[in-house]
Design an enzyme around this catalytic site. Structure first.
Site, PDB file in Angstrom:
ATOM      1  N   SER A   1      25.596 -24.158  53.141  1.00  0.00           N
ATOM      2  CA  SER A   1      25.753 -22.988  52.263  1.00  0.00           C
ATOM      3  C   SER A   1      27.199 -22.816  51.795  1.00  0.00           C
ATOM      4  O   SER A   1      27.450 -22.244  50.733  1.00  0.00           O
ATOM      5  CB  SER A   1      25.303 -21.712  52.981  1.00  0.00           C
ATOM      6  OG  SER A   1      23.942 -21.823  53.304  1.00  0.00           O
TER       7      SER A   1
ATOM      8  N   HIS B   1      18.856 -17.035  56.220  1.00  0.00           N
ATOM      9  CA  HIS B   1      19.430 -16.065  57.166  1.00  0.00           C
ATOM     10  C   HIS B   1      19.800 -14.775  56.451  1.00  0.00           C
ATOM     11  O   HIS B   1      20.574 -14.803  55.494  1.00  0.00           O
ATOM     12  CB  HIS B   1      20.665 -16.669  57.839  1.00  0.00           C
ATOM     13  CG  HIS B   1      20.351 -17.890  58.643  1.00  0.00           C
ATOM     14  ND1 HIS B   1      20.342 -19.147  58.103  1.00  0.00           N
ATOM     15  CD2 HIS B   1      20.002 -18.026  59.952  1.00  0.00           C
ATOM     16  CE1 HIS B   1      20.018 -20.023  59.049  1.00  0.00           C
ATOM     17  NE2 HIS B   1      19.800 -19.375  60.183  1.00  0.00           N
TER      18      HIS B   1
ATOM     19  N   ASP C   1      19.123 -21.009  51.947  1.00  0.00           N
ATOM     20  CA  ASP C   1      19.474 -20.371  53.230  1.00  0.00           C
ATOM     21  C   ASP C   1      18.612 -19.117  53.426  1.00  0.00           C
ATOM     22  O   ASP C   1      18.538 -18.265  52.538  1.00  0.00           O
ATOM     23  CB  ASP C   1      20.968 -20.006  53.201  1.00  0.00           C
ATOM     24  CG  ASP C   1      21.535 -19.685  54.579  1.00  0.00           C
ATOM     25  OD1 ASP C   1      20.802 -19.098  55.408  1.00  0.00           O
ATOM     26  OD2 ASP C   1      22.713 -19.998  54.825  1.00  0.00           O
TER      27      ASP C   1
HETATM   28 CO1  B1M Z   1      19.345 -20.328  62.099  1.00  0.00          CO
HETATM   29  N1  B1M Z   1      20.957 -21.390  62.299  1.00  0.00           N
HETATM   30  N2  B1M Z   1      18.431 -21.848  61.330  1.00  0.00           N
HETATM   31  N3  B1M Z   1      17.797 -19.195  62.107  1.00  0.00           N
HETATM   32  N4  B1M Z   1      20.330 -19.133  63.155  1.00  0.00           N
HETATM   33  C1  B1M Z   1      22.157 -20.713  62.767  1.00  0.00           C
HETATM   34  C2  B1M Z   1      22.975 -20.195  61.588  1.00  0.00           C
HETATM   35  C3  B1M Z   1      22.892 -21.858  63.567  1.00  0.00           C
HETATM   36  C4  B1M Z   1      24.424 -21.703  63.640  1.00  0.00           C
HETATM   37  C5  B1M Z   1      22.273 -21.944  64.977  1.00  0.00           C
HETATM   38  C6  B1M Z   1      22.910 -22.986  65.861  1.00  0.00           C
HETATM   39  O1  B1M Z   1      22.709 -24.167  65.650  1.00  0.00           O
HETATM   40  N5  B1M Z   1      23.670 -22.586  66.843  1.00  0.00           N
HETATM   41  C7  B1M Z   1      22.439 -23.136  62.774  1.00  0.00           C
HETATM   42  C8  B1M Z   1      23.329 -23.567  61.614  1.00  0.00           C
HETATM   43  C9  B1M Z   1      24.032 -24.860  61.886  1.00  0.00           C
HETATM   44  C10 B1M Z   1      24.803 -25.380  60.732  1.00  0.00           C
HETATM   45  O2  B1M Z   1      24.547 -25.213  59.575  1.00  0.00           O
HETATM   46  N6  B1M Z   1      25.811 -26.080  61.107  1.00  0.00           N
HETATM   47  C11 B1M Z   1      21.069 -22.711  62.303  1.00  0.00           C
HETATM   48  C12 B1M Z   1      20.053 -23.616  61.907  1.00  0.00           C
HETATM   49  C13 B1M Z   1      20.342 -25.073  62.101  1.00  0.00           C
HETATM   50  C14 B1M Z   1      18.829 -23.176  61.359  1.00  0.00           C
HETATM   51  C15 B1M Z   1      17.692 -24.055  60.798  1.00  0.00           C
HETATM   52  C16 B1M Z   1      18.135 -25.239  59.923  1.00  0.00           C
HETATM   53  C17 B1M Z   1      16.846 -24.518  61.987  1.00  0.00           C
HETATM   54  C18 B1M Z   1      15.711 -25.451  61.637  1.00  0.00           C
HETATM   55  O3  B1M Z   1      14.883 -25.176  60.818  1.00  0.00           O
HETATM   56  N7  B1M Z   1      15.721 -26.571  62.294  1.00  0.00           N
HETATM   57  C19 B1M Z   1      16.894 -23.015  59.983  1.00  0.00           C
HETATM   58  C20 B1M Z   1      17.459 -22.903  58.571  1.00  0.00           C
HETATM   59  C21 B1M Z   1      16.494 -22.422  57.584  1.00  0.00           C
HETATM   60  C22 B1M Z   1      17.185 -22.233  56.240  1.00  0.00           C
HETATM   61  O4  B1M Z   1      18.029 -21.370  56.106  1.00  0.00           O
HETATM   62  N8  B1M Z   1      16.814 -23.025  55.272  1.00  0.00           N
HETATM   63  C23 B1M Z   1      17.197 -21.755  60.724  1.00  0.00           C
HETATM   64  C24 B1M Z   1      16.337 -20.662  60.793  1.00  0.00           C
HETATM   65  C25 B1M Z   1      16.593 -19.503  61.507  1.00  0.00           C
HETATM   66  C26 B1M Z   1      15.562 -18.396  61.751  1.00  0.00           C
HETATM   67  C27 B1M Z   1      14.603 -18.202  60.574  1.00  0.00           C
HETATM   68  C28 B1M Z   1      14.759 -18.744  62.983  1.00  0.00           C
HETATM   69  C29 B1M Z   1      16.505 -17.200  62.086  1.00  0.00           C
HETATM   70  C30 B1M Z   1      16.906 -16.352  60.850  1.00  0.00           C
HETATM   71  C31 B1M Z   1      16.090 -15.107  60.670  1.00  0.00           C
HETATM   72  C32 B1M Z   1      16.660 -14.226  59.603  1.00  0.00           C
HETATM   73  O5  B1M Z   1      17.848 -14.155  59.327  1.00  0.00           O
HETATM   74  N9  B1M Z   1      15.772 -13.532  58.953  1.00  0.00           N
HETATM   75  C33 B1M Z   1      17.766 -17.910  62.566  1.00  0.00           C
HETATM   76  C34 B1M Z   1      18.771 -17.280  63.342  1.00  0.00           C
HETATM   77  C35 B1M Z   1      18.461 -15.896  63.842  1.00  0.00           C
HETATM   78  C36 B1M Z   1      20.009 -17.922  63.626  1.00  0.00           C
HETATM   79  C37 B1M Z   1      21.146 -17.445  64.563  1.00  0.00           C
HETATM   80  C38 B1M Z   1      20.690 -17.710  65.988  1.00  0.00           C
HETATM   81  C39 B1M Z   1      21.594 -16.000  64.448  1.00  0.00           C
HETATM   82  C40 B1M Z   1      21.969 -15.554  63.053  1.00  0.00           C
HETATM   83  C41 B1M Z   1      22.115 -14.057  62.977  1.00  0.00           C
HETATM   84  O6  B1M Z   1      21.268 -13.355  62.462  1.00  0.00           O
HETATM   85  N10 B1M Z   1      23.199 -13.526  63.578  1.00  0.00           N
HETATM   86  C42 B1M Z   1      22.328 -18.400  64.096  1.00  0.00           C
HETATM   87  C43 B1M Z   1      23.378 -18.624  65.155  1.00  0.00           C
HETATM   88  C44 B1M Z   1      24.740 -18.133  64.755  1.00  0.00           C
HETATM   89  O7  B1M Z   1      24.954 -17.521  63.735  1.00  0.00           O
HETATM   90  N11 B1M Z   1      25.704 -18.448  65.559  1.00  0.00           N
HETATM   91  C45 B1M Z   1      21.605 -19.517  63.442  1.00  0.00           C
HETATM   92  C46 B1M Z   1      23.472 -12.104  63.594  1.00  0.00           C
HETATM   93  C47 B1M Z   1      24.107 -11.700  62.250  1.00  0.00           C
HETATM   94  C48 B1M Z   1      24.423 -10.203  62.230  1.00  0.00           C
HETATM   95  O8  B1M Z   1      25.296 -12.424  62.104  1.00  0.00           O
HETATM   96  O9  B1M Z   1      24.595 -13.380  59.872  1.00  0.00           O
HETATM   97  O10 B1M Z   1      26.731 -14.144  61.009  1.00  0.00           O
HETATM   98  P1  B1M Z   1      25.740 -13.073  60.736  1.00  0.00           P
HETATM   99  O11 B1M Z   1      26.481 -11.869  59.986  1.00  0.00           O
HETATM  100  C49 B1M Z   1      27.693 -11.321  60.433  1.00  0.00           C
HETATM  101  C50 B1M Z   1      28.904 -11.940  59.743  1.00  0.00           C
HETATM  102  O12 B1M Z   1      28.789 -13.316  59.525  1.00  0.00           O
HETATM  103  C51 B1M Z   1      29.057 -11.119  58.498  1.00  0.00           C
HETATM  104  O13 B1M Z   1      28.606  -9.828  58.871  1.00  0.00           O
HETATM  105  C52 B1M Z   1      27.718  -9.894  59.988  1.00  0.00           C
HETATM  106  C53 B1M Z   1      28.244  -9.010  61.109  1.00  0.00           C
HETATM  107  O14 B1M Z   1      28.594  -7.741  60.692  1.00  0.00           O
HETATM  108  N12 B1M Z   1      28.371 -11.479  57.270  1.00  0.00           N
HETATM  109  C54 B1M Z   1      28.837 -11.032  56.071  1.00  0.00           C
HETATM  110  C55 B1M Z   1      27.274 -12.186  57.039  1.00  0.00           C
HETATM  111  N13 B1M Z   1      26.997 -12.229  55.748  1.00  0.00           N
HETATM  112  C56 B1M Z   1      27.945 -11.534  55.121  1.00  0.00           C
HETATM  113  C57 B1M Z   1      28.147 -11.278  53.766  1.00  0.00           C
HETATM  114  C58 B1M Z   1      29.255 -10.523  53.406  1.00  0.00           C
HETATM  115  C59 B1M Z   1      30.115 -10.015  54.369  1.00  0.00           C
HETATM  116  C60 B1M Z   1      29.926 -10.263  55.707  1.00  0.00           C
HETATM  117  O15 B1M Z   1      29.544 -10.215  52.138  1.00  0.00           O
HETATM  118  C61 B1M Z   1      28.742 -10.718  51.104  1.00  0.00           C
END
Ligand code: B1M
Length: 215
Positions: A151, A100, A98
């Site tokens: 994950s 992200h 992963d």
């Molecule tokens: Co990706 N991606 N992505 N992506 N991406 C998601 C996660 C996805 C939900 C988008 C969608 O389809 N709507 C989807 C997952 C679907 C699934 O698994 N069912 C997805 C996908 C499919 C993919 C790829 C597989 C796409 C592809 O290649 N075809 C690929 C995966 C690559 C891999 O990991 N092997 C991929 C790639 C990417 C980018 C590289 C383009 C980029 C990531 C860049 C980076 O992080 N450096 C990206 C992004 C940006 C996203 C979305 C749009 C936004 C994520 C984000 O940063 N959100 C995402 C959509 C979504 O999440 N709904 C998506 C903002 C961030 C602050 O939120 O990380 O949730 P988040 O963190 C929150 C809480 O969750 C929590 O605190 C934060 C807020 O305070 N939190 C924690 C998180 N971690 C924590 C740990 C803790 C405590 C709290 O303690 C340990």
């Protein structure tokens, strides 16, 4: 567009030009963390929805992520902080497979700005690397982040591996990321892990968990 809508649109459009100026102006009205929570994260949510519904292609998602990271990096030095360390030590990693890391890095910022030491070992970390780093740095807790549905399975495997190595009592685990739910972590995974495993919805809940653990 009004300033804060424009900032949000910058995330959605992946538009970096003029970002610093807008952030600077934003900080005249709001605290940096408020800008992240109220404006920038909303932009990332729109990006996620557009991507999920096929209306945005991956390279544009990446650009949005980069603008988000640049914005957070710009705001971070302006945050109020107690970076004395010493309240306890947290290891942070995004799990194997992963990439992200925006959420994980926000947890790092919030927790380390509130008196904890954080060892952030980055993305795609296999459980061996997580355990090695935890032992090496003598951390008090392990935090794993992951946004992909797969994950959540890796996290479960990781907890089982920690059980079988006999280290689950030593390390409370905090899990976060968009694919998790509280009930999955605190009911299903709680049955798996012999130690303490908790869900953190966001970075602030992560901080509160650390406060409770180290109290
Ligand atoms: Co990706 N991606 N992505 N992506 N991406 C998601 C996660 C996805 C939900 C988008 C969608 O389809 N709507 C989807 C997952 C679907 C699934 O698994 N069912 C997805 C996908 C499919 C993919 C790829 C597989 C796409 C592809 O290649 N075809 C690929 C995966 C690559 C891999 O990991 N092997 C991929 C790639 C990417 C980018 C590289 C383009 C980029 C990531 C860049 C980076 O992080 N450096 C990206 C992004 C940006 C996203 C979305 C749009 C936004 C994520 C984000 O940063 N959100 C995402 C959509 C979504 O999440 N709904 C998506 C903002 C961030 C602050 O939120 O990380 O949730 P988040 O963190 C929150 C809480 O969750 C929590 O605190 C934060 C807020 O305070 N939190 C924690 C998180 N971690 C924590 C740990 C803790 C405590 C709290 O303690 C340990």
């Amino acid at each position: 567009l009004p300033l804060f809508e424009r900032l949000q649109k910058r995330i959605i459009d992946g538009e970096r030009n003029g970002l610093e100026e807008d952030l600077e102006a934003g900080m005249q009205e709001k605290a940096p963390l408020q800008i992240i929570n109220e404006d920038l994260l909303g932009g990332m949510k729109v990006v996620g929805d557009l991507f999920g519904s096929g209306q945005m292609q991956l390279p544009f998602v990446l650009q949005s992520a980069e603008v988000m990271k640049a914005a957070v990096a710009y705001l971070e030095p302006h945050m109020e902080k107690d970076d004395s360390g010493g309240k306890g030590k947290l290891l942070l990693a995004t799990v194997k497979g992963d990439v992200h890391d925006i959420g994980k890095n926000l947890v790092d910022i919030i927790v380390s700005n509130n008196g904890y030491d954080v060892v952030n070992i980055g993305i795609k970390q296999p459980i061996n690397a997580i355990i090695e780093a935890a032992e090496e740095h003598k951390v008090d807790a392990i935090g794993m982040s992951g946004l992909l549905v797969k994950s959540t399975v890796i996290m479960k495997d990781n907890l089982q591996e920690m059980n079988s190595r006999g280290i689950s009592d030593k390390y409370p685990v905090m899990l976060g990321g968009a694919a998790l739910t509280r009930s999955f972590v605190e009911q299903d995974l709680d049955e798996v892990y012999e130690g303490d495993v908790r869900y953190a919805k966001d970075a602030f809940e992560g901080l509160h968990l650390m406060d409770r653990l180290m109290a």
